[in-house]
Structure formats: structure tokens, C-alpha cells
Design an enzyme around this catalytic site. Structure first.
Site, PDB file in Angstrom:
ATOM      1  N   PRO A   2       0.775  -1.229   0.000  1.00  0.00           N
ATOM      2  CA  PRO A   2       0.000   0.000   0.000  1.00  0.00           C
ATOM      3  C   PRO A   2       0.812   1.288   0.000  1.00  0.00           C
ATOM      4  CG  PRO A   2      -0.517  -1.436   1.878  1.00  0.00           C
ATOM      5  CD  PRO A   2       0.770  -1.865   1.288  1.00  0.00           C
ATOM      6  N   GLU A   3       1.389   1.670  -1.132  1.00  0.00           N
ATOM      7  CA  GLU A   3       1.712   3.086  -1.307  1.00  0.00           C
ATOM      8  C   GLU A   3       0.623   3.622  -2.221  1.00  0.00           C
ATOM      9  OE1 GLU A   3       5.697   4.540  -1.472  1.00  0.00           O
ATOM     10  OE2 GLU A   3       6.543   2.722  -0.597  1.00  0.00           O
ATOM     11  N   LYS A  52      -3.297   7.299   0.578  1.00  0.00           N
ATOM     12  CA  LYS A  52      -3.386   5.862   0.840  1.00  0.00           C
ATOM     13  C   LYS A  52      -4.772   5.445   1.301  1.00  0.00           C
ATOM     14  CE  LYS A  52       1.510   5.906   1.955  1.00  0.00           C
ATOM     15  NZ  LYS A  52       2.510   5.985   3.052  1.00  0.00           N
ATOM     16  N   ARG A 289      11.399   4.514  11.061  1.00  0.00           N
ATOM     17  CA  ARG A 289      11.163   3.806   9.791  1.00  0.00           C
ATOM     18  C   ARG A 289      12.508   3.543   9.139  1.00  0.00           C
ATOM     19  NH1 ARG A 289       6.275   4.119   7.491  1.00  0.00           N
ATOM     20  NH2 ARG A 289       7.088   2.316   6.395  1.00  0.00           N
TER      21      ARG A 289
END
Length: 299
Positions: A2-3, A52, A289
Site C-alpha cells: 500500500p503506497e 493511501k 522507519r
DNA sequence: GTTCGATGAAGAT
DNA sequence: TCTTCCTCGAACA
């Protein structure tokens, strides 16, 4: 996966196969039983995406809103007319890594308009006369009123795939000293960019992810926004993220589906840089991240 | 600023 | 069985 490009592909797919049709909605897993009941029997009027987030407007005036989170995915199946309606080849699955098998031909049998028994983890099942879609693993799945839809989208930055005006991004990013690598991931600043597009667009721009965003200047920020728009559009077209320029994919045609070198730095730490040739691609943490960059090319 | 869950499944061990 | 993953928001310091 999911980008933003995945969500726009998903919206396109749902629009193609379900648009204008009355759907049955259910929640085999049970956790979306109330929401499914609100949508059951209504016509899906329009499927769309912002960043998104996925949205589908239904005839009763309510909107389905899904966020896939890290693991969410839709899978599709149906008869021949269902597959034929799809402009992206009726993928078996949208939302996770779109591997070659996702578009291989182990598709539904011609009479497969009756959906199989759902897996126990299916949060939402949508069924038309010709096919079905199952949603698993989403972090958000809810039904919104029009006012609530506006509240959700108002919190999101411009989406390059929707041809939004980039001005809000340029204005806000141009004022902050937060690292540009953090700013690109902030969905309130710009919608749809995830860890891969962040890393790859900064490499393509030759920008150190730790540079304060405002130091890039309006032109630098605008160029970054536009390059992300290009990369996201390619992602929608290909169904996967390919960010290398053709000259860095030797012996490979421009749009080969599975080039060997699809990315410059993402998960290439310790390997030679495709541009400078040095072994200076590193992985480090930025705001908890994983961040990838070339220590030579990005200054 | 960081850490911690929470959604599933696939691949490694 | 364990780890990892293209996420986000809440709960912390």
C-alpha cells in the site's frame, strides 16, 4: 503493497468491475457486520482514492472508507465478464506485493460467478452478479457520512495522482526544518508517498534525506513533488514500483514488467550503487522507519 | 521526539 | 515458531 499507486489501482479496479451495480455486502469475519449492513443492496456509484485512503460512494449517500495499513489487501474473482471489465487485467490481489503470479492465468473458471466460501479473516466481502471482492487485514474499514469524508480528506495533503494543487505542500514543507525524508512520508503534507517512493525520489534528486525541508527551496520541493507524481503514475501503470531510469537498467526495455534493477537504494544496502558504483548504500532509521540512501550520491 | 499495538501472510529458521 | 513488511495513531518522554 500500500503506497499511493496501489490505492489508485484499487479504486480503478473497483470502479471497473462494480461501478453502477447493486452489491451485496457482508462481513464473514464479523468485525464489520454493522458497516456491511449499511451498504448491503446499494449501488456502488464511484470508487476513488486520496493518498493511501480508498473510498467508494454508495447510492444511499454513505461512503465506504478503507485504509489497508501495512498488511491489508483486496482479492478479486468472478466470471469472464467480470475479468473483461477490468482495465488492469483482473489481478487476483491488490494491496500487497503484486507479484507476477498476481496476473497469471490461474484465474476463475468461466462459471465462477458464485464466490467460494470466504476465509475466516475476510473483513468485508462485496458481491455483484458477476464477481466478488474480499478485504483482509485492513487497519481501517468504516462507513462515513459526506461530512465525515470531508473531515478525513481535509487532513490529507495534496495527492499527486489526483492532480491536486501542490501549493499546500510547497507552503508547509517550505517552512519546516524537519528532515525532507520525514516530510515526504507525512500524509498531512503530501498524500501517497511511502517508504519506497521516499527513498527513491530522494535518490533521484540527489538529496540527503536528513536535509531540512525548507533548505530545498520552493523549486527543489516542486521538483520532488513532480518526480513523485511521475513515479506514482508509473506505479499505477505497471502495478509495481519501478524507479530506475532506463539507462540504469542495462539490456532491459523501458517497460519490462520485472526489471532486475527496479530501485536505486530501497533494500539495496551493501550493494554497489547503480549510478556511482560505490558500495555506499546504507540503511538507517529515521523516525522509526527504515531509510535507505547512497552516501556518495545524496549530499 | 520515541515506542507500541493492531490488522495477516509469507518466508526464514 | 519467529521475523519481517510499501502503516498509522495513541501513548508516552
Amino acid at each position: 503493497m500500500p503506497e499511493g499507486h496501489s490505492l489508485h489501482r484499487l479504486a480503478r479496479q473497483v470502479q471497473d468491475v462494480f461501478g453502477g451495480q447493486a452489491l451485496r455486502a457482508s462481513s464473514p469475519q464479523g468485525r464489520f457486520a454493522d458497516g456491511a449492513a449499511l451498504l448491503d443492496g446499494q449501488v456502488l456509484e464511484r470508487a476513488w482514492a486520496h493518498g493511501k485512503h480508498f473510498f467508494a460512494d454508495f447510492s444511499g449517500g454513505l461512503t465506504l472508507n478503507v485504509h489497508l495499513g501495512l498488511y491489508g489487501a483486496f482479492s478479486f474473482g468472478g466470471d469472464e465478464s467480470f475479468a473483461a471489465a477490468s482495465s488492469i487485467g483482473a489481478p487476483r490481489r491488490i494491496g500487497e506485493r503484486e507479484l507476477p503470479s498476481a496476473v497469471d492465468d490461474d484465474g476463475p473458471s468461466p462459471s465462477a460467478a458464485v464466490p467460494p466460501p470466504p476465509a475466516a479473516t475476510v473483513r468485508l466481502r462485496l458481491v455483484s452478479a458477476h464477481g466478488w471482492a474480499d478485504l483482509i487485514g485492513a487497519s481501517t474499514c468504516r462507513v462515513l457520512t459526506p461530512a465525515e469524508v470531508l473531515q478525513v480528506t481535509a487532513k490529507l495533503g495534496p495527492d499527486p495522482l489526483n492532480d491536486d494543487d501542490p501549493a499546500p505542500f510547497l507552503l508547509r514543507a517550505g517552512k519546516t526544518r524537519r528532515p525532507i525524508g520525514v516530510v515526504l512520508m507525512d500524509q498531512a503534507m503530501v498524500g501517497g508517498i511511502g517508504n519506497i517512493y521516499r527513498a527513491e525520489s530522494l535518490f533521484r534528486a540527489g538529496v540527503d534525506p536528513w536535509r531540512p525541508a525548507k533548505d530545498l527551496g520552493e523549486e527543489g520541493l516542486r521538483a520532488l513533488y513532480e518526480d513523485n507524481r511521475r513515479l506514482l503514475r508509473a506505479g499505477v501503470r505497471l502495478g509495481r514500483i519501478v524507479t530506475t531510469r532506463q539507462e540504469h537498467r542495462p539490456g532491459v526495455t523501458a517497460e519490462q514488467a520485472w526489471p532486475e534493477h527496479a530501485n536505486y537504494v530501497y533494500q539495496r544496502q551493501g550493494q554497489p550503487c547503480l549510478v556511482c558504483g560505490e558500495d555506499e548504500i546504507v540503511a538507517e532509521d529515521m523516525a522509526s522507519r527504515r531509510l535507505y540512501r547512497c552516501m556518495v550520491c545524496q549530499t
